[in-house]
Design an enzyme around this catalytic site. Sequence first.
Site, PDB file in Angstrom:
ATOM      1  CB  SER A 120     -17.347   0.779  -6.072  1.00  0.00           C
ATOM      2  OG  SER A 120     -17.533   0.166  -4.811  1.00  0.00           O
TER       3      SER A 120
ATOM      4  CE1 TYR B 119     -14.626  -3.436  -7.659  1.00  0.00           C
ATOM      5  CE2 TYR B 119     -15.247  -2.659  -5.473  1.00  0.00           C
ATOM      6  CZ  TYR B 119     -15.572  -2.900  -6.794  1.00  0.00           C
ATOM      7  OH  TYR B 119     -16.827  -2.602  -7.261  1.00  0.00           O
TER       8      TYR B 119
END
Length: 360
Positions: free
Chosen positions: A128, A153
């Site tokens: 990501s 995350y």
Amino acid sequence: MKILVTGAAGFIGAHCTLRLLRDGHQVIGLDNFNDYYDPALKEARVRWVEEQAGAFALHRLDLKDAAGIDALFAVERPEVVIHLAAQAGVRYSLENPRSYIDSNLVGFLNILESCRRYPVQHLLYASSSSVYGSNQHTPYAVQDAVDHPLSLYAASKKANELMAHSYSHLFAVPATGLRFFTVYGPWGRPDMSPIQFARAISEGQPIKLFNFGQHQRDFTYVDDIVESLVRLIPLAPQADPVWDHQHPDPATSHAPWRLYNIGGQRPVALTDYVALLEKHLQRKAEIELLPLQPGDVIDTCADASALERATGFTPGISLDEGLGRFVAWFSDYYPQADADTARANGSAQGAQPEHQRRVV
């Protein structure tokens, strides 16, 4: 080829599965259909894929199930693994951190172990743009340091890159990590801004712009993500015996391991993004400006030049065109989904007023 796609009922996973089936590959899908958001959307994605390209093998299995993952690999023996399943969302990680450890760390370890035990030609896995964290030097390059994540995350995605490298070094698992930048399009997740904003605008509700609307995002249309994935499948990394250990490149290695950014390389101000949504929805938005949220990155912009050099492709679908496609899907899907929900609620407890209907 026989290709395992994890998260096959997810947003990117469904689009990827459809493309692979259309290209003639044998797809083995894996998804746990959890309730992070309404599983009905995941079921609908699977029906859409099968309507477009025919049925495929789909295993309803959780990444945490080490024995189940091992048995799946033992029976199916995939040649390529595209690992897209993960616990997503920056803000949700503030409330439910353990779900990120279970899915993104334990789950990824189970995938790596199975790729070790039942060798594959190529493991491609989703990272990501969130890994860039506190780095505010844009465009983000894969050579940049990513040592200051702003959310669990992001930290879990950085950990995935490191875990993959260790397995590439120790067990010669060819692994490519893909740092996705703000993916959007039809069949997207309802916790992401396109659906949240489109619903609010359509219903005359305010939309929330954090950091007082001063964000910029490098929006990447889902078809561009899938095209990049497909082109990378045959480009499994090779060990590099002349890799410079004295001046290490963070995106390459002596091991068969590689990292790429996949982004549109055209950052758009959040206010301009909302204006395009208004244009395609043909309605004005009511905007609520709020402070920066914990865990949010201020701006994102990808340097995807390494991807272009490797594949000859760079994402090219404009935000205007992509949002037009998204709104066409949104306008078709959500009225029907809301009607189905209203009927289900009505049969269970009597019809609810329109303003109380449950969001899918």
